[in-house]
Design a protein around this motif. Sequence first.
Motif, PDB file in Angstrom:
ATOM      1  N   LYS A 104     126.428  65.834  73.759  1.00 21.57           N
ATOM      2  CA  LYS A 104     125.578  65.798  74.948  1.00 21.57           C
ATOM      3  C   LYS A 104     125.018  67.186  75.282  1.00 21.57           C
ATOM      4  O   LYS A 104     123.902  67.308  75.758  1.00 21.57           O
ATOM      5  N   ILE A 113     128.133  62.027  71.560  1.00 19.69           N
ATOM      6  CA  ILE A 113     127.255  60.882  71.801  1.00 19.69           C
ATOM      7  C   ILE A 113     127.342  59.918  70.629  1.00 19.69           C
ATOM      8  O   ILE A 113     127.523  58.720  70.795  1.00 19.69           O
ATOM      9  N   GLY A 142     120.467  64.730  71.439  1.00 16.74           N
ATOM     10  CA  GLY A 142     121.513  65.603  71.954  1.00 16.74           C
ATOM     11  C   GLY A 142     121.475  66.923  71.212  1.00 16.74           C
ATOM     12  O   GLY A 142     120.412  67.408  70.837  1.00 16.74           O
TER      13      GLY A 142
END
Length: 170
Positions: A104, A113, A142
């Motif tokens: 993230k 993620i 991300g």
Amino acid sequence: MGEENKLKTCPKCRESISEKAKKCPYCRSDLRNFFEKHPIIVAILVLFAIGYLFPSNNESNNENIKQDSSDIIKNVSNGDNTNKIDNDQYLRTRYAHTNINIRKGPSTDTKVITTIGKGTEVQIGATEDGWAPVYLNGTKEGYIYAKLLKMYPPPKIEVTSFSWYKDPSF
């Protein structure tokens, strides 16, 4: 009357020798100083000193831009796998050679993620502190640690063992 032959003492054998002597006639000791013994080294040191004290005013040397292999690639005309997105940021194509986490934020302290697998092609943006924003199918997913990615895809055939001999038990 004033041109008398002045003498000095050899530091090695302590004999009296001419002040102009470069070698002691008794012990053959070299009496020259460093600069006289090593003129090439001295010349190189002088050139480095001049280069340090008076740097060139070349335009390319005056750019104070931090650049390394992971910075933004500005030249897209040479076909080096870069793409431009809307906010003038250039993306580079890279490949995963192992499973790599997409996080993230740009830190191992942030949440994972997803994980991309070996052979996955991704687009990455400008690298900062080793972390780069990663784009899959044109959308930002991300952050990824850029040093884990390679510029080329992984090999399709993987050699797991090899023997120089016909008999594998050898």
